[in-house]
Design a protein around this motif. Sequence first.
Motif, PDB file in Angstrom:
ATOM      1  N   SER A  97       0.829  -1.204   0.000  1.00 14.09           N
ATOM      2  CA  SER A  97       0.000   0.000   0.000  1.00 14.09           C
ATOM      3  C   SER A  97       0.866   1.258   0.000  1.00 14.09           C
ATOM      4  CB  SER A  97      -0.927   0.001   1.220  1.00 14.09           C
ATOM      5  OG  SER A  97      -1.697   1.184   1.274  1.00 14.09           O
ATOM      6  N   LEU A  98       1.879   1.276   0.853  1.00 14.13           N
ATOM      7  CA  LEU A  98       2.792   2.425   0.888  1.00 14.13           C
ATOM      8  C   LEU A  98       3.499   2.601  -0.450  1.00 14.13           C
ATOM      9  CD1 LEU A  98       4.544   2.340   4.393  1.00 14.13           C
ATOM     10  CD2 LEU A  98       3.256   4.245   3.408  1.00 14.13           C
ATOM     11  N   ASN A  99       3.889   1.495  -1.055  1.00 18.05           N
ATOM     12  CA  ASN A  99       4.581   1.553  -2.337  1.00 18.05           C
ATOM     13  C   ASN A  99       3.697   2.200  -3.412  1.00 18.05           C
ATOM     14  OD1 ASN A  99       7.016   0.917  -3.756  1.00 18.05           O
ATOM     15  ND2 ASN A  99       5.919  -0.691  -4.832  1.00 18.05           N
ATOM     16  N   ALA A 100       2.438   1.771  -3.466  1.00 13.58           N
ATOM     17  CA  ALA A 100       1.511   2.332  -4.456  1.00 13.58           C
ATOM     18  C   ALA A 100       1.213   3.801  -4.160  1.00 13.58           C
ATOM     19  CB  ALA A 100       0.214   1.522  -4.469  1.00 13.58           C
ATOM     20  N   ARG A 101       1.036   4.140  -2.887  1.00 13.03           N
ATOM     21  CA  ARG A 101       0.686   5.518  -2.513  1.00 13.03           C
ATOM     22  C   ARG A 101       1.802   6.500  -2.845  1.00 13.03           C
ATOM     23  NH1 ARG A 101      -0.604   4.696   3.564  1.00 13.03           N
ATOM     24  NH2 ARG A 101      -0.669   6.981   3.584  1.00 13.03           N
ATOM     25  N   ILE A 102       3.044   6.133  -2.498  1.00 12.20           N
ATOM     26  CA  ILE A 102       4.136   7.072  -2.765  1.00 12.20           C
ATOM     27  C   ILE A 102       4.410   7.176  -4.266  1.00 12.20           C
ATOM     28  CG2 ILE A 102       6.074   5.430  -2.537  1.00 12.20           C
ATOM     29  CD1 ILE A 102       7.550   7.721  -1.030  1.00 12.20           C
ATOM     30  N   TYR A 103       4.261   6.073  -4.975  1.00 14.79           N
ATOM     31  CA  TYR A 103       4.444   6.096  -6.434  1.00 14.79           C
ATOM     32  C   TYR A 103       3.437   7.043  -7.085  1.00 14.79           C
ATOM     33  CZ  TYR A 103       5.006   4.094 -11.177  1.00 14.79           C
ATOM     34  OH  TYR A 103       5.235   3.904 -12.513  1.00 14.79           O
ATOM     35  N   PHE A 104       2.185   6.975  -6.654  1.00 14.56           N
ATOM     36  CA  PHE A 104       1.154   7.831  -7.225  1.00 14.56           C
ATOM     37  C   PHE A 104       1.445   9.306  -6.938  1.00 14.56           C
ATOM     38  CE2 PHE A 104      -3.727   8.366  -7.782  1.00 14.56           C
ATOM     39  CZ  PHE A 104      -3.532   8.629  -9.132  1.00 14.56           C
ATOM     40  N   LEU A 105       1.822   9.610  -5.706  1.00 11.02           N
ATOM     41  CA  LEU A 105       2.133  10.999  -5.345  1.00 11.02           C
ATOM     42  C   LEU A 105       3.305  11.531  -6.164  1.00 11.02           C
ATOM     43  CD1 LEU A 105       1.772  10.811  -1.447  1.00 11.02           C
ATOM     44  CD2 LEU A 105       0.207  11.954  -3.047  1.00 11.02           C
ATOM     45  N   LEU A 106       4.309  10.706  -6.391  1.00 10.64           N
ATOM     46  CA  LEU A 106       5.476  11.148  -7.161  1.00 10.64           C
ATOM     47  C   LEU A 106       5.123  11.394  -8.617  1.00 10.64           C
ATOM     48  CD1 LEU A 106       8.198   8.757  -5.665  1.00 10.64           C
ATOM     49  CD2 LEU A 106       7.831  11.172  -5.154  1.00 10.64           C
ATOM     50  N   ILE A 107       4.292  10.540  -9.186  1.00  5.75           N
ATOM     51  CA  ILE A 107       3.878  10.725 -10.580  1.00  5.75           C
ATOM     52  C   ILE A 107       3.099  12.032 -10.744  1.00  5.75           C
ATOM     53  CG2 ILE A 107       2.038   9.909 -12.122  1.00  5.75           C
ATOM     54  CD1 ILE A 107       3.267   7.272 -12.257  1.00  5.75           C
ATOM     55  N   LEU A 108       2.305  12.379  -9.727  1.00  2.58           N
ATOM     56  CA  LEU A 108       1.502  13.614  -9.783  1.00  2.58           C
ATOM     57  C   LEU A 108       2.294  14.845  -9.377  1.00  2.58           C
ATOM     58  CD1 LEU A 108      -1.843  12.304  -8.210  1.00  2.58           C
ATOM     59  CD2 LEU A 108      -1.293  12.571 -10.640  1.00  2.58           C
ATOM     60  N   GLY A 109       3.550  14.651  -8.929  1.00  3.73           N
ATOM     61  CA  GLY A 109       4.376  15.783  -8.524  1.00  3.73           C
ATOM     62  C   GLY A 109       4.099  16.281  -7.119  1.00  3.73           C
ATOM     63  N   LYS A 110       3.417  15.486  -6.315  1.00  2.00           N
ATOM     64  CA  LYS A 110       3.086  15.905  -4.939  1.00  2.00           C
ATOM     65  C   LYS A 110       4.198  15.447  -3.988  1.00  2.00           C
ATOM     66  CE  LYS A 110      -1.899  15.875  -5.809  1.00  2.00           C
ATOM     67  NZ  LYS A 110      -3.228  15.389  -5.359  1.00  2.00           N
ATOM     68  N   PHE A 111       5.354  16.069  -4.142  1.00  2.00           N
ATOM     69  CA  PHE A 111       6.542  15.633  -3.409  1.00  2.00           C
ATOM     70  C   PHE A 111       6.456  15.942  -1.916  1.00  2.00           C
ATOM     71  CE2 PHE A 111       7.955  15.951  -7.802  1.00  2.00           C
ATOM     72  CZ  PHE A 111       8.649  14.756  -7.950  1.00  2.00           C
ATOM     73  N   LYS A 112       5.807  17.029  -1.543  1.00  2.00           N
ATOM     74  CA  LYS A 112       5.667  17.343  -0.114  1.00  2.00           C
ATOM     75  C   LYS A 112       4.789  16.307   0.580  1.00  2.00           C
ATOM     76  CE  LYS A 112       6.556  22.314  -0.207  1.00  2.00           C
ATOM     77  NZ  LYS A 112       6.010  23.667   0.085  1.00  2.00           N
ATOM     78  N   GLU A 113       3.701  15.888  -0.076  1.00  2.00           N
ATOM     79  CA  GLU A 113       2.851  14.843   0.492  1.00  2.00           C
ATOM     80  C   GLU A 113       3.598  13.514   0.555  1.00  2.00           C
ATOM     81  OE1 GLU A 113      -1.144  14.553  -1.061  1.00  2.00           O
ATOM     82  OE2 GLU A 113      -1.092  16.662  -1.678  1.00  2.00           O
ATOM     83  N   ALA A 114       4.421  13.246  -0.462  1.00  2.00           N
ATOM     84  CA  ALA A 114       5.211  12.014  -0.472  1.00  2.00           C
ATOM     85  C   ALA A 114       6.204  12.008   0.685  1.00  2.00           C
ATOM     86  CB  ALA A 114       5.954  11.867  -1.802  1.00  2.00           C
ATOM     87  N   LEU A 115       6.707  13.193   1.053  1.00  2.00           N
ATOM     88  CA  LEU A 115       7.666  13.297   2.155  1.00  2.00           C
ATOM     89  C   LEU A 115       7.068  12.797   3.468  1.00  2.00           C
ATOM     90  CD1 LEU A 115      10.598  14.337   2.476  1.00  2.00           C
ATOM     91  CD2 LEU A 115       9.636  16.513   3.249  1.00  2.00           C
ATOM     92  N   GLU A 116       5.756  12.942   3.615  1.00  2.00           N
ATOM     93  CA  GLU A 116       5.089  12.485   4.834  1.00  2.00           C
ATOM     94  C   GLU A 116       5.098  10.956   4.968  1.00  2.00           C
ATOM     95  OE1 GLU A 116       1.187  14.148   4.769  1.00  2.00           O
ATOM     96  OE2 GLU A 116       1.888  16.232   4.687  1.00  2.00           O
ATOM     97  N   LEU A 117       5.315  10.267   3.848  1.00  2.00           N
ATOM     98  CA  LEU A 117       5.340   8.801   3.874  1.00  2.00           C
ATOM     99  C   LEU A 117       6.733   8.235   4.103  1.00  2.00           C
ATOM    100  CD1 LEU A 117       2.977   7.978   0.851  1.00  2.00           C
ATOM    101  CD2 LEU A 117       2.392   8.127   3.268  1.00  2.00           C
ATOM    102  N   THR A 118       7.748   9.103   4.087  1.00  2.00           N
ATOM    103  CA  THR A 118       9.121   8.595   4.184  1.00  2.00           C
ATOM    104  C   THR A 118       9.400   7.930   5.526  1.00  2.00           C
ATOM    105  OG1 THR A 118       9.910  10.787   4.880  1.00  2.00           O
ATOM    106  CG2 THR A 118      10.036  10.251   2.525  1.00  2.00           C
ATOM    107  N   GLU A 119       8.862   8.480   6.607  1.00  2.00           N
ATOM    108  CA  GLU A 119       9.146   7.917   7.933  1.00  2.00           C
ATOM    109  C   GLU A 119       8.669   6.475   8.069  1.00  2.00           C
ATOM    110  OE1 GLU A 119       8.266   8.902  12.644  1.00  2.00           O
ATOM    111  OE2 GLU A 119       8.243  10.539  11.175  1.00  2.00           O
ATOM    112  N   PRO A 120       7.381   6.172   7.748  1.00  2.00           N
ATOM    113  CA  PRO A 120       6.958   4.758   7.843  1.00  2.00           C
ATOM    114  C   PRO A 120       7.681   3.852   6.856  1.00  2.00           C
ATOM    115  CG  PRO A 120       5.214   6.110   6.873  1.00  2.00           C
ATOM    116  CD  PRO A 120       6.245   7.053   7.413  1.00  2.00           C
ATOM    117  N   ILE A 121       8.059   4.375   5.693  1.00  2.00           N
ATOM    118  CA  ILE A 121       8.781   3.558   4.719  1.00  2.00           C
ATOM    119  C   ILE A 121      10.170   3.208   5.241  1.00  2.00           C
ATOM    120  CG2 ILE A 121       9.885   3.587   2.446  1.00  2.00           C
ATOM    121  CD1 ILE A 121       7.459   5.167   1.421  1.00  2.00           C
TER     122      ILE A 121
END
Length: 513
Positions: free
Chosen positions: A321-345
Motif C-alpha cells: 500500500s505504501l509503495n503504491a501511494r508514494i508512487y502515485f504521489l510522485l507521478i503527480l508531482g506531490k513531493f511534499k505529500e510524499a515526504l510524509e510517507l518517508t518515515e513509515p517507509i
Amino acid sequence: MAANNQLFQLIQSLTRAEKGYFKKYCTRYATDNNSNYLRLFAAIEKQQRYDEQALLKAFEGERFIRQFSVAKNYLYKMVMKSLRSYNSELSLDVQLSELMINVEVLFRKGLTDLCAKELRKATRLVKRYEVFHKYAEIAKWEKYLYGFNAYSLSMEKRIEGIYEEEISSAQKLVNVTEYARLSYQLFNKSMKEGMTRDVEALKEYDAILRHPLMDGEYLAESVMAKCHFNNIMAKYYEVHNDYENFHEYNKRFVDTLESNPDHLTTNMRGYIHSVYNLLLSNVVLRNVNDFNEVLKKFDAIPEVHRKHCTDNLSEAVPVLSLNARIYFLLILGKFKEALELTEPIIAMIQKGVNPQYQITFVELSYFLAYTYFGNGDYRASIRWLNQLINEPYADLREDLFCYARILNLINHFELENDILVQYNLKSTYRYLAKMKKVHRFEEVMLSFLKTLLRTSDQIELKKELVVLKADLSAIATDPFEHNAFDHFDFISWIDSKLERKTFAAMVMRNQQL
C-alpha cells in the motif's frame, strides 16, 4: 539454517493466537512431561536469539533436560501437531488430508458406509474449490469401495463415470499447470529486467503470448486458469506500455476472483496481488478517484478476510500500500505529500526485508531517493541511491538500478559536484554497457551530462537544455523508450532549469497539460 536453531525459528514465527492455542493444546493432554515442555517452550519464546547454554543452565538438574536433543525434537513435533490442528479449519489442504486419512482408516476397518460418507465430503470440496490434483486419490478409493460390491450394471456405469471424471480432472490440472508455467516464465523475466526497452527482450514476451492457450480466455478450463490468463495478459501489456489494456486485464483478474469467493479465500496471495496490480494500473493512468477507491479495498483486505489472511499476507498489505501511494504521489508531482510517507517507509526498510518482497523494497528505496530529490534534498537522495546501488538485489528490477545511477548523476549536477559527475559518469556508462541497457534515452542523457562538464556559462547551458528537451520529447513518443520516463519526469526537470522554477511545480503543471 542450523538444526539447533530450527525450534527457535519455529517458535518465534508463531502468532499470538497460535502460541495461545499451543498452550491450550498441551494443557488438554496434561502430563508431567507436557508441563516441562511448556516451560521449555516459554523459555525459548522469551529469547531474542537462540542461546542453548542459557536454556541448559535454566533447567539444570531436571530429568527431561538430560537428553536435550530428544527434548527439543519432541517439542518441535508438539508445536507442529498443534499448528496442524489450529489450521485444520483454515487450510483446505489440511481438511482434505484429514478426510483422506479418515477414508483409509475406515476402509481398513471395513466400515464402507462411513468411508463412502467421508469420500463424498472430500469430493464436494475438491469440486467446489477445483483441487484437481486430489481427485485421483479420491477416485482410487471410490474404485476400492465398488470392488466390495457384487457386480451390477449400475456399478459398471458408476465406475465408468469415475474414470471419466478422473480423466477430466487430470486434463483440467494439465490446463491450469500450463497457464501457471506461462505465468511463471513471464513474471520471472519481468522481475529480473523490470520495464524492458530491449526489442529482442520484448520478442520473448511475444513468444509467450503466441502459445496456443493464449488464444483466448475461453481455453482456460477453471477459475484459476482464467486468473492466470488475465494475469499474463496484464503483464504483457504493461511491459509494452499499453496501460489501458494493462488496467483492463488487471480488472478482469480481480473480477474473476471476486465473483468466485471460494477461490478468493483459498488464493488470498493471488487476490492481494491482483488488487495491488489494479492499484498500479490506476497509478500509471492517473485515475485519482479509482485509485482511492481501490486503495480503500486493498487496505481493508486483512480485516475483511482476516479468517483466510495469514499474518504473513497481512504484513504484505501495508508494505504494498505504501509503495503504491508514494508512487502515485510522485507521478503527480506531490513531493511534499510524499515526504510524509518517508518515515513509515524507512521504518519498514530498517525492520528488515521479507524475502518475498525484496522487489518492493528495491522500489521503495528508489522512491525515497526520488522524493528527496523532488523536495530539493539532494544529499538525502544520494544517500538512498547509494544504499540502493550497493544492495545485493541488483538481479531484481534492473531498470530501476539503471535509473538510480542516472538520478545519482543529476543529484551531483544539482550540487555542482563536477568531479563526482565526471567520476560517476564513467562508472555509470560501464554499468549500463555491462547490463546491455544503453538505449537511446541513456545515450542522450549521458551525452548531455558529459557536455555539461565542458559548459562554462548559463547561456550555453540553456542551449544544451533546449536540445536535450527536444531529444527527450522525441524519445518519449517511442513505445519502446517511453517507460524510461515512468520513474523520473525528465522533461519537467529540464523545464525547471529553463524556467527557474521548482521541479515539483513543473511536474504538477505538466501533469495537468
